[in-house]
Design a protein around this motif. Structure first.
Motif, PDB file in Angstrom:
ATOM      1  N   THR A 355       0.848  -1.189   0.000  1.00 21.65           N
ATOM      2  CA  THR A 355       0.000   0.000   0.000  1.00 21.65           C
ATOM      3  C   THR A 355       0.882   1.236   0.000  1.00 21.65           C
ATOM      4  O   THR A 355       1.917   1.280   0.688  1.00 21.65           O
ATOM      5  N   LEU A 356       0.479   2.236  -0.772  1.00 19.91           N
ATOM      6  CA  LEU A 356       1.121   3.542  -0.739  1.00 19.91           C
ATOM      7  C   LEU A 356       0.376   4.363   0.306  1.00 19.91           C
ATOM      8  O   LEU A 356      -0.854   4.467   0.268  1.00 19.91           O
ATOM      9  N   ARG A 357       1.116   4.946   1.255  1.00 24.31           N
ATOM     10  CA  ARG A 357       0.486   5.563   2.412  1.00 24.31           C
ATOM     11  C   ARG A 357       0.965   7.002   2.605  1.00 24.31           C
ATOM     12  O   ARG A 357       1.986   7.420   2.039  1.00 24.31           O
ATOM     13  N   VAL A 369      -2.281   6.789   6.422  1.00 19.88           N
ATOM     14  CA  VAL A 369      -3.517   6.572   5.685  1.00 19.88           C
ATOM     15  C   VAL A 369      -3.194   6.040   4.287  1.00 19.88           C
ATOM     16  O   VAL A 369      -2.287   6.551   3.616  1.00 19.88           O
ATOM     17  N   VAL A 370      -3.921   5.027   3.851  1.00 18.02           N
ATOM     18  CA  VAL A 370      -3.697   4.439   2.527  1.00 18.02           C
ATOM     19  C   VAL A 370      -4.185   5.402   1.444  1.00 18.02           C
ATOM     20  O   VAL A 370      -5.325   5.863   1.478  1.00 18.02           O
ATOM     21  N   VAL A 371      -3.304   5.716   0.475  1.00 16.14           N
ATOM     22  CA  VAL A 371      -3.689   6.555  -0.660  1.00 16.14           C
ATOM     23  C   VAL A 371      -3.603   5.791  -1.982  1.00 16.14           C
ATOM     24  O   VAL A 371      -4.105   6.258  -3.007  1.00 16.14           O
ATOM     25  N   GLY A 372      -2.980   4.613  -1.963  1.00 20.59           N
ATOM     26  CA  GLY A 372      -2.880   3.805  -3.174  1.00 20.59           C
ATOM     27  C   GLY A 372      -2.636   2.345  -2.825  1.00 20.59           C
ATOM     28  O   GLY A 372      -2.054   2.043  -1.764  1.00 20.59           O
ATOM     29  N   GLY A 385      -0.455  -3.545 -10.983  1.00 16.36           N
ATOM     30  CA  GLY A 385      -1.011  -2.224 -11.204  1.00 16.36           C
ATOM     31  C   GLY A 385      -1.031  -1.429  -9.919  1.00 16.36           C
ATOM     32  O   GLY A 385      -0.948  -1.988  -8.823  1.00 16.36           O
ATOM     33  N   LEU A 386      -1.127  -0.100 -10.041  1.00 15.85           N
ATOM     34  CA  LEU A 386      -1.235   0.778  -8.889  1.00 15.85           C
ATOM     35  C   LEU A 386      -2.581   1.490  -8.952  1.00 15.85           C
ATOM     36  O   LEU A 386      -2.868   2.205  -9.911  1.00 15.85           O
ATOM     37  N   GLN A 387      -3.409   1.276  -7.943  1.00 11.11           N
ATOM     38  CA  GLN A 387      -4.730   1.891  -7.887  1.00 11.11           C
ATOM     39  C   GLN A 387      -4.672   3.160  -7.043  1.00 11.11           C
ATOM     40  O   GLN A 387      -4.124   3.173  -5.940  1.00 11.11           O
ATOM     41  N   ASN A 388      -5.235   4.227  -7.587  1.00  6.51           N
ATOM     42  CA  ASN A 388      -5.329   5.487  -6.870  1.00  6.51           C
ATOM     43  C   ASN A 388      -6.556   5.444  -5.954  1.00  6.51           C
ATOM     44  O   ASN A 388      -7.690   5.494  -6.424  1.00  6.51           O
ATOM     45  N   THR A 389      -6.336   5.325  -4.653  1.00  7.41           N
ATOM     46  CA  THR A 389      -7.457   5.305  -3.703  1.00  7.41           C
ATOM     47  C   THR A 389      -7.606   6.637  -2.977  1.00  7.41           C
ATOM     48  O   THR A 389      -8.370   6.742  -2.018  1.00  7.41           O
ATOM     49  N   LEU A 406      -4.077   9.605 -13.833  1.00  8.96           N
ATOM     50  CA  LEU A 406      -4.723   8.524 -13.094  1.00  8.96           C
ATOM     51  C   LEU A 406      -5.751   9.123 -12.137  1.00  8.96           C
ATOM     52  O   LEU A 406      -5.417   9.701 -11.100  1.00  8.96           O
ATOM     53  N   GLU A 407      -6.999   8.978 -12.510  1.00  9.39           N
ATOM     54  CA  GLU A 407      -8.088   9.518 -11.707  1.00  9.39           C
ATOM     55  C   GLU A 407      -8.331   8.629 -10.476  1.00  9.39           C
ATOM     56  O   GLU A 407      -7.935   7.465 -10.444  1.00  9.39           O
ATOM     57  N   PRO A 408      -8.983   9.179  -9.438  1.00  6.80           N
ATOM     58  CA  PRO A 408      -9.306   8.364  -8.255  1.00  6.80           C
ATOM     59  C   PRO A 408     -10.062   7.089  -8.627  1.00  6.80           C
ATOM     60  O   PRO A 408     -10.910   7.105  -9.527  1.00  6.80           O
TER      61      PRO A 408
END
Length: 435
Positions: A355-357, A369-372, A385-389, A406-408
């Motif tokens: 997770t990208l935090r 906080v998780v951002v991706g 893949g990397l999901q933009n959360t 990369l949109e949310p």
């Protein structure tokens, strides 16, 4: 005596509330649920007469005025009085029932005896949040004085933490009626039979390290072969936790090795984490200034989470750039990732657990906080893949120059050299060399 249901309680600036029910009791007093006229529920700690001294009142009033270091502390909000009663109390936020005392983590069951399934990610969150919370407390010149199982609660699903019984808190190196809880007290406090050595930030750091060791390894750092012998009386406690404590995984001594469970968990984690515990319980035993700080623990938990990977057999393991040849404890396969994400000085292993935090983007951030999220390709093994959360769009540039917005909630493929702008930070995917 406890307060009868229906008793009206004066909460000063909060107005008046009524006692709804008794929640529990301890040595100092009782805990009631009370409700304000608009329906908000709070917890009231009501002191027994013998504990309701003028000194205690002034200490609690001071904590109310200081305010909470963080929302994780169930901090005194307002003092409480009842007409005609000589005692007093204070109110705090009510603890949600999903939070369990930390001792349930060792028992691996909830209050009803149902087995828990606490993930490594949740355990890392517990440890990071504890370190961050006590860092905030100590930064105010305060110390907790009684860090132990009974005062820390956790959410098994998320690892979120609440810290209770904050009437223990006092000024660092100030006077204290609280010395701590056996097994968690620093050795210098245990062995001082004159009771002149009082809790401080340094002793808190020892207690915190003990609590983190329990959470990660499911045992006490000073318990092993040496402590298995003899009657567990005051003399036993003094020797093994005060005058002659020996770290159960001491690098130069093997006379106090712990249970197999502790040794198995020790082997799961990377060397950098093991080294911190050696520092805490070897160098830091008699030299409080060498104890591991809260900031060091936070950085260690961030690094540990960055290296958390899922092996192809499904087992969670921990890879680290300093130990690239680490293998899965279940099947023996290499844990070396094919790709990593470089974010500043951080290296994040690409796996289904990655997770990208927010702490990647702002080093030392209190909230993580998780951002991706890294997502595996649903059909092709080895493609990621990397999901933009997050709530904002990201700009990505591939090595060949192609740009992607990369949109949310959208996901882009991770390949060697792609650079993703996340706020003011740049995340770069790098293909690694096989270990």
């Amino acid at each position: 005596m406890s307060l009868p249901d229906g008793t009206e309680v004066d909460l000063g600036p909060l107005g008046r509330a009524r006692v709804v029910r008794l929640l529990g009791q301890g040595g100092q007093g009782f805990v009631h649920e009370v409700r304000l006229p608009h329906g908000e529920a709070l917890a009231l700690k009501w002191y027994r007469p013998e504990s309701a001294s003028a000194e205690q009142f002034h200490e609690m009033q001071r904590l109310v005025e200081l305010g909470s270091p963080h929302q994780r502390f169930l901090w005194p909000i307002s003092m409480a009085r009842v007409a005609g009663e000589p005692s007093f109390g204070y109110v705090m936020r009510l603890r949600d029932r999903r939070y369990l005392e930390l001792s349930f983590l060792l028992a691996n069951t909830d209050r009803d005896g149902t087995p828990l399934a606490v993930s490594f990610d949740a355990i890392i969150s517990i440890c990071r949040q504890l370190a961050s919370s006590f860092l905030r407390l100590h930064a105010r010149g305060l110390c907790y004085r009684d860090i132990s199982f009974g005062n820390v609660f956790f959410d098994p699903a998320t690892g979120d933490v609440l810290i209770c019984d904050n009437d223990n808190v006092g000024v660092d190196d100030g006077t204290s009626r609280v010395l701590g809880t056996p097994f968690f007290m620093a050795p210098e406090v245990v062995r001082d039979l004159t009771f002149q050595t009082l809790p401080s930030t340094d002793t808190d750091r020892h207690s915190l390290a003990v609590l983190l060791f329990y959470a990660l390894f499911l045992g006490h750092p000073f318990e092993g072969d040496r402590t298995d012998d003899g009657l567990r009386d005051a003399a036993w406690l003094l020797e093994h936790f005060g005058t002659d404590p020996v770290f159960c995984l001491h690098p130069d001594r093997d006379d106090n090795r712990p249970s197999q469970v502790v040794q198995d968990y020790w082997a799961i984690y990377p060397r950098f984490l093991q080294d911190l515990f050696v520092q805490a319980f070897v160098a830091g035993v008699d030299r409080p200034g060498q104890r591991v700080t809260e900031g060091q623990w936070m950085k260690a938990m961030d690094r540990l989470r960055d290296g958390m990977v899922r092996c192809r057999c499904g087992t969670t393991g921990f890879w680290d750039p300093a130990e690239p040849r680490r293998t899965c404890r279940a099947c023996g396969r290499s844990l070396h990732p094919d790709l990593v994400l470089q974010v500043g000085r951080r290296t994040l292993a690409v796996s289904a657990l990655a997770t990208l935090r927010s702490d990647h983007l702002s080093p030392g951030a209190d909230e993580s906080v998780v951002v991706g999220r890294v997502r595996p390709h649903p059909q092709v093994e080895g493609r990621w893949g990397l999901q933009n959360t997050s709530g904002r769009a990201w700009e990505a540039t591939y090595a060949a120059g192609q740009r992607v917005r990369l949109e949310p909630d959208r996901t882009m493929e991770l390949v060697d050299g792609v650079r993703v702008g996340v706020g003011s930070s740049v995340v770069t995917a790098v293909r690694t060399q096989a270990a």
